[in-house]
Design an enzyme around this catalytic site. Structure first.
Site, PDB file in Angstrom:
ATOM      1  N   GLY A  34      99.361 166.106 132.673  1.00  0.00           N
ATOM      2  CA  GLY A  34      98.001 165.580 132.732  1.00  0.00           C
ATOM      3  C   GLY A  34      97.839 164.693 133.949  1.00  0.00           C
ATOM      4  CB  THR A  35      95.830 164.772 136.723  1.00  0.00           C
ATOM      5  OG1 THR A  35      94.745 165.537 136.172  1.00  0.00           O
ATOM      6  CG2 THR A  35      96.896 165.752 137.172  1.00  0.00           C
ATOM      7  CB  THR A  36      92.565 161.540 137.293  1.00  0.00           C
ATOM      8  OG1 THR A  36      93.250 162.146 138.396  1.00  0.00           O
ATOM      9  CG2 THR A  36      91.965 160.230 137.743  1.00  0.00           C
ATOM     10  CE  LYS A  94      94.380 165.669 131.559  1.00  0.00           C
ATOM     11  NZ  LYS A  94      94.082 165.617 133.001  1.00  0.00           N
ATOM     12  CB  ALA A 136      96.746 167.489 140.126  1.00  0.00           C
TER      13      ALA A 136
END
Length: 239
Positions: free
Chosen positions: A11-13, A44, A186
């Site tokens: 997972g990213t931001t 997330k 991403a």
């Protein structure tokens, strides 16, 4: 780091911003595995309890496990003690969980959380960040983690205002996620065709509330419409 670890979904931001007597937490939906998009609708952002929420950047399976275990521990504490843990206590408990994963993190299996909550004692929203060795570190006004965080932080720096209404903080966070997706491969932007939008939650004196898909979609569509005429987003005033 082995190729197996590199190919796990990550997972990213994540972004967070305090608002008038509360805090907003938001995250994009993309998960990557190396240079591939592994998942377009990853969750997330999670409710931890009535007055706190958790989100993560990093290895998806670990981040999800932390979310489940953390919520379970807070529920167990409340049942045993007959009262909720303080917000500082929650932040410290999450730090111990993160620190307990340090060995795996040193081998590439890391998930770093961002924890937010409404402090019933002060009547304000608060933000806590972590590193792979634990924490917590209290952040003020706004914060972001993940690969797109430098771009999201730059956006929040110009959009954020102290004590802004929750609706304005939601809009600022979605704008920040758009900027992150614009410059970080991403990070996933709003997917209007598939109806996949950022997850956005507010935590106030009324408790945790996740925006519905329709509400998040309306905010995301508004941001996209604005960017059609101004691709770089709203400008900050110089004076």
């Amino acid at each position: 780091m082995s190729q197996v670890v590199r190919d796990l979904p990550h997972g990213t931001t994540i972004v967070a911003a305090t608002c008038d007597h509360g805090v907003v937490l938001a995250g994009d939906r993309r998960a990557t595995a190396g240079n591939l998009i592994a998942k377009r609708d990853l969750e997330k952002v999670f409710r931890s309890d009535e007055f706190s929420a958790y989100a993560y950047a990093g290895t998806g399976s670990l981040g999800n496990e932390f979310a489940r275990l953390f919520a379970l521990e807070l529920e167990h504490y409340e049942k045993i003690e007959g009262r909720s843990m303080s917000l500082d206590g929650k932040a410290n408990r999450l730090a111990r969980m993160v620190r307990g994963n340090l060995g795996a993190a040193m081998q590439g299996l890391a998930a770093v959380p961002l924890f937010v909550g409404y402090d019933e004692d002060s009547g304000q929203g608060r933000i806590f960040s972590y590193d792979v060795a634990g924490g917590p570190y209290e952040e003020h006004r706004y914060y972001s983690i993940g690969s797109g965080s430098p771009f999201a932080m730059s956006a929040l720096k110009k959009l954020y205002a102290d004590d802004m209404p929750a609706d304005d903080a939601v809009l600022a966070c979605v704008q920040a996620l758009y900027d992150a997706a614009d410059d970080d491969s991403a990070t996933g932007g709003a997917d209007l065709a598939r109806r996949i939008f950022p997850i956005v939650a507010t935590i106030t004196a009324d408790g945790y509330r996740r925006l519905s898909d329709a509400e998040a979609g309306d905010v995301a569509a508004h941001v996209v419409r604005e960017r059609m005429g101004r691709p770089d987003g709203p400008a900050a005033r110089l004076r």
